[in-house]
Write a protein that holds these residues in place. Structure first.
Motif, PDB file in Angstrom:
ATOM      1  N   LEU A 211       0.844  -1.190   0.000  1.00 35.95           N
ATOM      2  CA  LEU A 211       0.000   0.000   0.000  1.00 35.95           C
ATOM      3  C   LEU A 211       0.885   1.247   0.000  1.00 35.95           C
ATOM      4  CD1 LEU A 211      -2.565  -1.224   2.656  1.00 35.95           C
ATOM      5  CD2 LEU A 211      -3.141  -0.687   0.281  1.00 35.95           C
ATOM      6  N   ALA A 212       0.425   2.279  -0.696  1.00 37.31           N
ATOM      7  CA  ALA A 212       1.193   3.519  -0.801  1.00 37.31           C
ATOM      8  C   ALA A 212       0.965   4.403   0.417  1.00 37.31           C
ATOM      9  CB  ALA A 212       0.794   4.271  -2.067  1.00 37.31           C
ATOM     10  N   VAL A 213       1.995   5.144   0.785  1.00 32.55           N
ATOM     11  CA  VAL A 213       1.919   6.093   1.892  1.00 32.55           C
ATOM     12  C   VAL A 213       2.502   7.426   1.433  1.00 32.55           C
ATOM     13  CG1 VAL A 213       2.124   4.272   3.633  1.00 32.55           C
ATOM     14  CG2 VAL A 213       4.192   5.417   2.812  1.00 32.55           C
ATOM     15  N   GLY A 214       2.314   8.449   2.256  1.00 30.32           N
ATOM     16  CA  GLY A 214       2.989   9.731   2.075  1.00 30.32           C
ATOM     17  C   GLY A 214       2.759  10.455   0.774  1.00 30.32           C
ATOM     18  N   PRO A 215       1.510  10.538   0.273  1.00 26.12           N
ATOM     19  CA  PRO A 215       1.308  11.272  -0.979  1.00 26.12           C
ATOM     20  C   PRO A 215       1.450  12.777  -0.792  1.00 26.12           C
ATOM     21  CG  PRO A 215      -0.817  10.690  -0.043  1.00 26.12           C
ATOM     22  CD  PRO A 215       0.240  10.016   0.814  1.00 26.12           C
ATOM     23  N   ASP A 216       1.860  13.434  -1.853  1.00 28.58           N
ATOM     24  CA  ASP A 216       1.788  14.894  -1.963  1.00 28.58           C
ATOM     25  C   ASP A 216       0.936  15.123  -3.207  1.00 28.58           C
ATOM     26  OD1 ASP A 216       2.077  17.598  -1.851  1.00 28.58           O
ATOM     27  OD2 ASP A 216       4.207  17.634  -2.337  1.00 28.58           O
ATOM     28  N   PRO A 217      -0.385  14.912  -3.092  1.00 24.93           N
ATOM     29  CA  PRO A 217      -1.234  14.722  -4.267  1.00 24.93           C
ATOM     30  C   PRO A 217      -1.271  15.919  -5.203  1.00 24.93           C
ATOM     31  CG  PRO A 217      -2.554  15.015  -2.285  1.00 24.93           C
ATOM     32  CD  PRO A 217      -1.147  14.853  -1.830  1.00 24.93           C
ATOM     33  N   VAL A 218      -1.442  15.571  -6.474  1.00 26.47           N
ATOM     34  CA  VAL A 218      -1.485  16.559  -7.539  1.00 26.47           C
ATOM     35  C   VAL A 218      -2.381  15.975  -8.626  1.00 26.47           C
ATOM     36  CG1 VAL A 218       0.583  15.624  -8.673  1.00 26.47           C
ATOM     37  CG2 VAL A 218      -0.017  18.016  -9.019  1.00 26.47           C
ATOM     38  N   VAL A 219      -2.965  16.832  -9.437  1.00 27.88           N
ATOM     39  CA  VAL A 219      -3.855  16.373 -10.502  1.00 27.88           C
ATOM     40  C   VAL A 219      -3.209  16.623 -11.851  1.00 27.88           C
ATOM     41  CG1 VAL A 219      -6.067  16.806 -11.654  1.00 27.88           C
ATOM     42  CG2 VAL A 219      -5.971  16.600  -9.166  1.00 27.88           C
ATOM     43  N   GLY A 220      -3.139  15.582 -12.678  1.00 24.22           N
ATOM     44  CA  GLY A 220      -2.533  15.739 -13.990  1.00 24.22           C
ATOM     45  C   GLY A 220      -2.427  14.409 -14.697  1.00 24.22           C
ATOM     46  N   GLU A 221      -1.428  14.272 -15.549  1.00 19.81           N
ATOM     47  CA  GLU A 221      -1.292  13.042 -16.332  1.00 19.81           C
ATOM     48  C   GLU A 221      -0.440  12.006 -15.615  1.00 19.81           C
ATOM     49  OE1 GLU A 221       1.444  12.675 -19.708  1.00 19.81           O
ATOM     50  OE2 GLU A 221       1.674  14.859 -19.626  1.00 19.81           O
ATOM     51  N   CYS A 222      -0.737  10.740 -15.907  1.00 25.80           N
ATOM     52  CA  CYS A 222      -0.100   9.631 -15.206  1.00 25.80           C
ATOM     53  C   CYS A 222       1.414   9.589 -15.408  1.00 25.80           C
ATOM     54  CB  CYS A 222      -0.729   8.319 -15.658  1.00 25.80           C
ATOM     55  SG  CYS A 222      -2.503   8.196 -15.285  1.00 25.80           S
ATOM     56  N   ALA A 223       1.892  10.006 -16.567  1.00 26.99           N
ATOM     57  CA  ALA A 223       3.328   9.956 -16.831  1.00 26.99           C
ATOM     58  C   ALA A 223       4.109  10.795 -15.825  1.00 26.99           C
ATOM     59  CB  ALA A 223       3.622  10.423 -18.253  1.00 26.99           C
TER      60      ALA A 223
END
Length: 299
Positions: A211-223
């Motif tokens: 499982l992933a932890v510690g996101p610094d989320p952002v919206v955009g393209e998967c690449a």
């Protein structure tokens, strides 16, 4: 218990706020209050811990193991909270309380000392990529997150300033900025991204193996999200005579496995490596800067 911030955290926060702030000074008291408010039993502070938050292993009043995380506002903990709520445990650590004290997160306990980085390289990349795929979902309406354009715009300004001050980095900064402009002209999708994904951000869990932890989320393209994974274990890549060829194969393999355009992945990998290298040089980490800029030169 006295909540002593790990040296790694103190050093990293000094890089992002060289003039200092009062968050670290208030941290021990804030941690004590957060523990008391939730009636938690403290086991230990995670060491060396992260570069942007204090992580404390705790148990809830009913004995459930959990993690208490405290982060300063500039680490965007409220954006992290919003992303974790939206993911609802699908591919990411689960939030145990949806609303809480600002800058304080109570999280599901994973295995803090077991990341996919402990696996052989090929297996680690496969497991990390599979985890990342599950996070790429439509963002919520009226999302409270930065876009890739906004985040990289700030970074681009800092890169230009550094190139003016240190002309020898301009040879890499210019193509990296050109790649960003081209990539932003026609983004192929609009997804919620982890933002700072790498192998060490994927921990062993009970609900799911990873499982992933510690996101610094952002919206955009998967690449953009996948680009950070390309340079994982960069020190090992640099040490190999076949490093450039291995990097090109990694770009190809990751792009194909996650249905991402290979050239767009290469472009974002270039931008993100140069940005990280330039930033490392600016804050006094010359060895990291050297490794990252050498890697960027292969792209």
């Amino acid at each position: 218990m006295v909540f002593e911030p790990p040296k790694r955290l103190v050093r990293a926060l000094g890089e992002t706020a060289p003039d200092g702030d009062d968050w670290l000074e208030k941290l021990p008291e804030a941690a004590q209050q957060a523990v008391a408010l939730r009636e938690l039993t403290v086991e230990r502070v995670q060491v060396p811990g992260g570069r942007s938050s204090l992580v404390v292993l705790v148990r809830a009043a009913d004995g459930t193991p959990a993690v208490l995380k405290l982060a300063p506002g500039r680490a965007r903990p409220e954006a992290e909270r919003a992303a974790l709520v939206h993911w609802a445990g699908r591919g990411a650590v689960q939030l145990l309380e949806a609303t809480s004290t600002e800058g304080v997160l109570l999280l599901e306990r994973l295995h803090p000392d077991v990341s996919v980085r402990s696996l052989p390289e090929a297996k680690a990349l496969l497991e990390a990529a599979g985890t990342l795929r599950r996070l790429w979902v439509e963002p919520p309406a009226d999302f409270p997150f930065e876009t890739v354009a906004e985040r990289t715009g700030r970074q681009a300004e800092a890169m230009r300033a550094r190139a003016r001050a240190v002309p020898e980095v301009a040879a890499l900064v210019e193509p990296a900025l050109a790649a960003r402009e081209e990539l932003l002209a026609a983004p192929p999708e609009h997804r919620l991204l982890h933002g700072t994904f790498r192998q060490s951000k994927v921990l062993g869990g009970e609900r799911m193996p990873w499982l992933a932890v510690g996101p610094d989320p952002v919206v955009g393209e998967c690449a953009f999200d996948l680009a950070r994974l390309v340079r994982d274990r960069v020190e090992d890549l640099i040490a190999q005579p076949s490093g450039p060829a291995t990097t090109r194969r990694r770009v190809k393999r990751l792009a194909e496995s996650l249905d991402v355009d290979q050239e767009r992945l290469r472009g974002w990998t270039l931008f993100r490596a140069v940005e990280s290298g330039v930033r490392a040089g600016r804050v006094g980490r010359p060895r990291d800067a050297e490794l990252l800029l050498e890697f960027a030169g292969w792209l």
